[in-house]
Design a protein around this motif. Structure first.
Motif, PDB file in Angstrom:
ATOM      1  N   MET A   1       0.827  -1.179   0.000  1.00 48.33           N
ATOM      2  CA  MET A   1       0.000   0.000   0.000  1.00 48.33           C
ATOM      3  C   MET A   1       0.872   1.244   0.000  1.00 48.33           C
ATOM      4  O   MET A   1       1.956   1.246   0.544  1.00 48.33           O
ATOM      5  N   GLU A   2       0.350   2.280  -0.563  1.00 54.11           N
ATOM      6  CA  GLU A   2       1.044   3.566  -0.527  1.00 54.11           C
ATOM      7  C   GLU A   2       0.684   4.287   0.763  1.00 54.11           C
ATOM      8  O   GLU A   2      -0.337   4.008   1.382  1.00 54.11           O
ATOM      9  N   ILE A   3       1.532   5.229   1.129  1.00 57.36           N
ATOM     10  CA  ILE A   3       1.317   5.973   2.364  1.00 57.36           C
ATOM     11  C   ILE A   3      -0.006   6.734   2.342  1.00 57.36           C
ATOM     12  O   ILE A   3      -0.674   6.866   3.366  1.00 57.36           O
ATOM     13  N   LYS A   4      -0.417   7.202   1.180  1.00 58.48           N
ATOM     14  CA  LYS A   4      -1.695   7.931   1.063  1.00 58.48           C
ATOM     15  C   LYS A   4      -2.855   7.010   1.403  1.00 58.48           C
ATOM     16  O   LYS A   4      -3.760   7.391   2.147  1.00 58.48           O
ATOM     17  N   GLN A   5      -2.830   5.789   0.886  1.00 58.91           N
ATOM     18  CA  GLN A   5      -3.886   4.823   1.178  1.00 58.91           C
ATOM     19  C   GLN A   5      -3.911   4.480   2.669  1.00 58.91           C
ATOM     20  O   GLN A   5      -4.976   4.388   3.272  1.00 58.91           O
ATOM     21  N   ILE A   6      -2.742   4.278   3.245  1.00 56.75           N
ATOM     22  CA  ILE A   6      -2.653   3.948   4.669  1.00 56.75           C
ATOM     23  C   ILE A   6      -3.174   5.109   5.495  1.00 56.75           C
ATOM     24  O   ILE A   6      -3.933   4.918   6.451  1.00 56.75           O
ATOM     25  N   SER A   7      -2.778   6.314   5.142  1.00 57.81           N
ATOM     26  CA  SER A   7      -3.219   7.512   5.859  1.00 57.81           C
ATOM     27  C   SER A   7      -4.743   7.648   5.806  1.00 57.81           C
ATOM     28  O   SER A   7      -5.386   7.921   6.823  1.00 57.81           O
TER      29      SER A   7
ATOM     30  N   PRO B   1      14.706   9.487  -5.739  1.00 50.70           N
ATOM     31  CA  PRO B   1      13.752   9.210  -4.653  1.00 50.70           C
ATOM     32  C   PRO B   1      12.482  10.057  -4.705  1.00 50.70           C
ATOM     33  O   PRO B   1      11.408   9.578  -4.334  1.00 50.70           O
ATOM     34  N   ASN B   2      12.594  11.288  -5.190  1.00 50.89           N
ATOM     35  CA  ASN B   2      11.394  12.125  -5.240  1.00 50.89           C
ATOM     36  C   ASN B   2      10.432  11.678  -6.341  1.00 50.89           C
ATOM     37  O   ASN B   2       9.288  12.092  -6.367  1.00 50.89           O
ATOM     38  N   ARG B   3      10.883  10.844  -7.263  1.00 48.06           N
ATOM     39  CA  ARG B   3      10.006  10.316  -8.315  1.00 48.06           C
ATOM     40  C   ARG B   3       9.679   8.847  -8.086  1.00 48.06           C
ATOM     41  O   ARG B   3       9.139   8.181  -8.953  1.00 48.06           O
ATOM     42  N   SER B   4       9.997   8.343  -6.920  1.00 51.18           N
ATOM     43  CA  SER B   4       9.731   6.936  -6.595  1.00 51.18           C
ATOM     44  C   SER B   4       8.464   6.819  -5.766  1.00 51.18           C
ATOM     45  O   SER B   4       8.042   7.751  -5.109  1.00 51.18           O
ATOM     46  N   ILE B   5       7.894   5.640  -5.826  1.00 47.41           N
ATOM     47  CA  ILE B   5       6.742   5.303  -4.983  1.00 47.41           C
ATOM     48  C   ILE B   5       7.244   4.307  -3.945  1.00 47.41           C
ATOM     49  O   ILE B   5       7.949   3.347  -4.276  1.00 47.41           O
ATOM     50  N   PHE B   6       6.897   4.538  -2.695  1.00 45.47           N
ATOM     51  CA  PHE B   6       7.296   3.622  -1.635  1.00 45.47           C
ATOM     52  C   PHE B   6       6.072   2.817  -1.199  1.00 45.47           C
ATOM     53  O   PHE B   6       5.070   3.370  -0.766  1.00 45.47           O
ATOM     54  N   LEU B   7       6.182   1.512  -1.352  1.00 52.65           N
ATOM     55  CA  LEU B   7       5.091   0.613  -0.991  1.00 52.65           C
ATOM     56  C   LEU B   7       5.416  -0.081   0.323  1.00 52.65           C
ATOM     57  O   LEU B   7       6.532  -0.575   0.524  1.00 52.65           O
TER      58      LEU B   7
ATOM     59  N   ASP C   1       1.616  12.159  10.461  1.00 53.70           N
ATOM     60  CA  ASP C   1       1.523  11.168  11.526  1.00 53.70           C
ATOM     61  C   ASP C   1       1.664   9.749  10.980  1.00 53.70           C
ATOM     62  O   ASP C   1       2.335   8.903  11.579  1.00 53.70           O
ATOM     63  N   ALA C   2       1.030   9.491   9.848  1.00 57.58           N
ATOM     64  CA  ALA C   2       1.122   8.162   9.230  1.00 57.58           C
ATOM     65  C   ALA C   2       2.561   7.858   8.837  1.00 57.58           C
ATOM     66  O   ALA C   2       3.059   6.752   9.068  1.00 57.58           O
ATOM     67  N   ARG C   3       3.244   8.833   8.259  1.00 57.61           N
ATOM     68  CA  ARG C   3       4.636   8.647   7.838  1.00 57.61           C
ATOM     69  C   ARG C   3       5.521   8.324   9.045  1.00 57.61           C
ATOM     70  O   ARG C   3       6.312   7.388   9.013  1.00 57.61           O
ATOM     71  N   GLN C   4       5.356   9.084  10.128  1.00 55.38           N
ATOM     72  CA  GLN C   4       6.161   8.846  11.324  1.00 55.38           C
ATOM     73  C   GLN C   4       5.897   7.457  11.901  1.00 55.38           C
ATOM     74  O   GLN C   4       6.825   6.738  12.271  1.00 55.38           O
ATOM     75  N   LEU C   5       4.640   7.083  11.958  1.00 58.52           N
ATOM     76  CA  LEU C   5       4.275   5.779  12.494  1.00 58.52           C
ATOM     77  C   LEU C   5       4.822   4.649  11.630  1.00 58.52           C
ATOM     78  O   LEU C   5       5.368   3.663  12.142  1.00 58.52           O
ATOM     79  N   LEU C   6       4.712   4.798  10.325  1.00 57.74           N
ATOM     80  CA  LEU C   6       5.205   3.757   9.422  1.00 57.74           C
ATOM     81  C   LEU C   6       6.725   3.608   9.525  1.00 57.74           C
ATOM     82  O   LEU C   6       7.234   2.487   9.572  1.00 57.74           O
ATOM     83  N   TYR C   7       7.445   4.709   9.564  1.00 59.99           N
ATOM     84  CA  TYR C   7       8.906   4.619   9.682  1.00 59.99           C
ATOM     85  C   TYR C   7       9.309   3.988  11.012  1.00 59.99           C
ATOM     86  O   TYR C   7      10.252   3.209  11.080  1.00 59.99           O
ATOM     87  N   ARG C   8       8.564   4.309  12.053  1.00 60.25           N
ATOM     88  CA  ARG C   8       8.854   3.688  13.358  1.00 60.25           C
ATOM     89  C   ARG C   8       8.608   2.180  13.301  1.00 60.25           C
ATOM     90  O   ARG C   8       9.374   1.384  13.837  1.00 60.25           O
TER      91      ARG C   8
END
Length: 105
Positions: free
Chosen positions: A1-7, A43-49, A16-23
């Motif tokens: 899932m992408e961070i937007k979907q998770i958020s 990295p700015n043109r990549s998608i992180f799943l 908040d979602a980004r911080q939680l996911l990285y943790r």
């Protein structure tokens, strides 16, 4: 899932979602894949799943449960040791002849 979907699913702000996911990644609960949009690695043109490695998750949760059990055991043991000291002090006071009566009657 992408961070937007998770958020959106978790009803969290992106920050908040980004911080939680990285943790969760650093603690071993999640893993992350970088998918490049182009031929160049930018990295700015990549998608992180984000994904869950079930075997790793089961091991990590098991280890965390064991750590929690050990912490609870140590805390209970300390309480028993502290209570034993209190009980001995009460017994010593009650047995001494100079002790005042326990009730105020």
């Amino acid at each position: 899932m992408e961070i937007k979907q998770i958020s959106d699913t978790a009803m969290l702000k992106m920050k908040d979602a980004r911080q939680l996911l990285y943790r969760m990644v650093t603690e071993g609960f999640l893993a992350m894949n970088e998918v490049q949009r182009g031929t160049e690695r930018q990295p700015n043109r990549s998608i992180f799943l984000w994904y869950v490695n079930e075997d790793q998750l089961v091991k990590r949760v098991g280890v965390q449960c064991l750590h929690t059990l050990v912490a609870l055991y140590r805390a209970e043991r300390k309480l028993w040791e502290d209570d034993t000291d209190v009980i001995r002090a009460i017994d010593a006071t009650a047995l001494s002849e100079d002790a005042p009566p326990l009730n105020d009657e």
